[in-house]
Motif scaffolding. Structure first.
Motif, short mmCIF file in Angstrom:
data_model
loop_
_atom_site.label_atom_id
_atom_site.label_comp_id
_atom_site.label_asym_id
_atom_site.label_seq_id
_atom_site.Cartn_x
_atom_site.Cartn_y
_atom_site.Cartn_z
N PHE A 126 0.85 -1.20 0.00
CA PHE A 126 0.00 0.00 0.00
C PHE A 126 0.89 1.25 0.00
N ASP A 127 0.25 2.42 -0.06
CA ASP A 127 1.02 3.66 -0.27
C ASP A 127 1.19 4.51 0.99
N HIS A 128 0.10 4.68 1.76
CA HIS A 128 0.15 5.66 2.85
C HIS A 128 -0.31 5.03 4.17
N LEU A 129 0.55 5.11 5.17
CA LEU A 129 0.20 4.64 6.51
C LEU A 129 -0.09 5.86 7.39
N VAL A 130 -1.25 5.89 8.00
CA VAL A 130 -1.63 6.98 8.91
C VAL A 130 -1.94 6.34 10.26
N ILE A 131 -1.30 6.84 11.32
CA ILE A 131 -1.54 6.25 12.65
C ILE A 131 -2.08 7.33 13.58
N THR A 132 -3.40 7.36 13.71
CA THR A 132 -4.02 8.32 14.65
C THR A 132 -4.25 7.66 16.01
N ALA A 133 -4.22 6.35 16.05
CA ALA A 133 -4.56 5.62 17.28
C ALA A 133 -3.63 6.03 18.42
N ALA A 134 -4.20 6.17 19.58
CA ALA A 134 -3.40 6.51 20.76
C ALA A 134 -4.26 6.28 21.99
N SER A 135 -3.61 5.96 23.06
CA SER A 135 -4.28 6.07 24.35
C SER A 135 -3.18 6.52 25.29
N SER A 136 -3.47 7.48 26.11
CA SER A 136 -2.38 7.96 26.97
C SER A 136 -2.87 8.18 28.37
N SER A 137 -2.02 7.80 29.32
CA SER A 137 -2.33 8.13 30.70
C SER A 137 -1.46 9.34 31.06
N HIS A 138 -2.02 10.22 31.84
CA HIS A 138 -1.28 11.41 32.26
C HIS A 138 -0.99 11.30 33.75
N GLY A 139 0.04 12.00 34.20
CA GLY A 139 0.30 12.00 35.63
C GLY A 139 1.49 12.88 35.96
N GLY B 192 7.69 5.87 -2.77
CA GLY B 192 6.90 7.09 -3.01
C GLY B 192 5.77 7.24 -2.01
N GLY B 193 5.65 6.30 -1.10
CA GLY B 193 4.58 6.35 -0.11
C GLY B 193 4.95 7.21 1.09
N GLU C 40 -12.62 20.67 14.42
CA GLU C 40 -13.49 19.57 14.00
C GLU C 40 -12.61 18.52 13.32
N PRO C 41 -12.95 17.23 13.45
CA PRO C 41 -12.11 16.16 12.89
C PRO C 41 -11.76 16.35 11.41
N GLY C 42 -12.72 16.86 10.62
CA GLY C 42 -12.48 17.03 9.18
C GLY C 42 -11.36 18.01 8.89
N GLU C 43 -11.16 18.97 9.80
CA GLU C 43 -10.10 19.96 9.58
C GLU C 43 -8.73 19.32 9.74
N ILE C 44 -8.63 18.30 10.58
CA ILE C 44 -7.35 17.60 10.75
C ILE C 44 -7.17 16.61 9.60
N ALA C 45 -8.27 15.98 9.19
CA ALA C 45 -8.22 15.02 8.07
C ALA C 45 -7.64 15.67 6.82
N ASN C 46 -8.04 16.90 6.59
CA ASN C 46 -7.56 17.67 5.45
C ASN C 46 -6.02 17.79 5.49
N ALA C 47 -5.47 18.00 6.68
CA ALA C 47 -4.01 18.11 6.83
C ALA C 47 -3.33 16.75 6.63
N VAL C 48 -4.00 15.67 7.05
CA VAL C 48 -3.43 14.33 6.86
C VAL C 48 -3.29 14.03 5.36
N LEU C 49 -4.33 14.34 4.60
CA LEU C 49 -4.25 14.08 3.15
C LEU C 49 -3.14 14.90 2.52
N PHE C 50 -2.98 16.14 2.98
CA PHE C 50 -1.89 16.99 2.47
C PHE C 50 -0.54 16.34 2.79
N ALA C 51 -0.35 15.93 4.05
CA ALA C 51 0.94 15.34 4.45
C ALA C 51 1.21 14.05 3.69
N ALA C 52 0.16 13.25 3.48
CA ALA C 52 0.36 11.96 2.82
C ALA C 52 0.68 12.12 1.34
#
Ligand SMILES: NC(=O)c1ccc[n+]([C@@H]2O[C@H](COP(=O)([O-])OP(=O)(O)OC[C@H]3O[C@@H](n4cnc5c(N)ncnc54)[C@H](OP(=O)(O)O)[C@@H]3O)[C@@H](O)[C@H]2O)c1
Length: 248
Positions: free
Chosen positions: A84-97, A132-133, A212-224
């Motif tokens: 495949f061409d583009h890997l996007v990793i938004t997944a996260a879980s974080s504990s703070h302290g 090229g990915g 809004e999530p779509g505003e970040i999605a737009n930047a992901v497509l640009f970066a990819a």
């Protein structure tokens, strides 16, 4: 008319994007934007029921249930992936302290969710990513503009720069750093408190609101897809990095 613009996407061969975290929030919005841009999308997250629902809403895209912090499961899944061409990793879980009080076991869990998970996924997928990915990681505004109790959240930004150097020119590597965005990451909060937090954070920003999530999605497509961008952290944060703390 011919073009030598390497950003041009071939209509004959749709690019493929794998989104780890694609069942919710920014990952889901990225999937929606990618489908609209005629990319072939695969969703990855843990909860299969949520994946089925979102995959259906996006027109029946493929999905896989994988916990990115489980190295064995990630290796098995990646092994079976078609190129495949583009890997996007938004997944996260974080504990703070607080630094002084947080047990090392919690710190390790934080790094599993925010660093080693994305690191392991990128490493396991590397041989599957076409020349090229791209790889797009996620950090967050707290990485460089920390609140209290947030030490250690910025490691993925250093990884982005190091991998951009090591994997170029074959693969570009970037990172999106969102400010506060309305997603299910805040679903556990009581609605009143959540809305008050969105309102007060929004009011402190130059753009006067949270994202809004779509505003970040737009930047992901640009970066990819921008073929001359690598090693960058893009702050998509409504101006959070420059916000005014004192009143005027
Ligand atoms: N929203 C914000 O205000 C904000 C601000 C700064 C930074 N960020 C960053 O932006 C990114 C996306 O955040 P978001 O708000 O879109 O989060 P979200 O709505 O909670 O979505 C997270 C996605 O990741 C998946 N996921 C979580 N842990 C996983 C694991 N171990 N393995 C596989 N999949 C996993 C979740 O599905 P399952 O639970 O089913 O696995 C879900 O699909 C994160 O890196 C976050 O830290 C967000």
């Amino acid at each position: 008319m011919s073009s030598n613009n390497p950003n041009r996407v071939s209509a004959a061969k749709p690019q493929r994007m794998v989104i780890v975290g694609g069942s919710s929030g920014i990952g889901r919005a990225t999937a929606e934007a990618a489908v609209a841009a005629s990319l072939a999308v695969t969703l990855v997250a843990r909860d299969a029921r949520k994946l089925v629902r979102v995959a259906d809403e996006l027109g029946g895209v493929p999905w896989a249930s994988v916990d990115m912090t489980n190295a064995v499961a990630v290796a098995e899944w990646a092994e079976a992936l078609d190129p495949f061409d583009h890997l996007v990793i938004t997944a996260a879980s974080s504990s703070h302290g607080r630094f002084a009080e947080m047990p090392l076991s919690d710190v390790r869990r934080m790094f599993d969710g925010k660093f080693f998970g994305p690191y392991g996924v990128a490493q396991a997928c590397l041989s599957r990513i076409n020349t090229g990915g791209s790889i797009t990681f996620f950090s967050g505004v707290l990485s460089r503009r920390p609140g209290l109790n947030c030490s250690g959240l910025g490691a993925v930004e250093g990884l982005t720069r190091a991998l951009a150097l090591e994997l170029g020119p074959r693969i570009r590597v970037n990172c999106i750093s969102p400010g506060m965005v309305r997603t299910d990451v805040y679903a556990g909060m009581p609605e009143d408190a959540r809305e008050a937090m969105f309102r007060s954070t929004g009011e402190s920003l130059p753009l006067g609101r949270v994202g809004e999530p779509g505003e970040i999605a737009n930047a992901v497509l640009f970066a990819a897809t921008n073929t001359f961008l690598t090693g960058q952290v893009l702050d998509v944060d409504g101006g959070h990095m420059i916000r005014q703390y004192a009143t005027r």
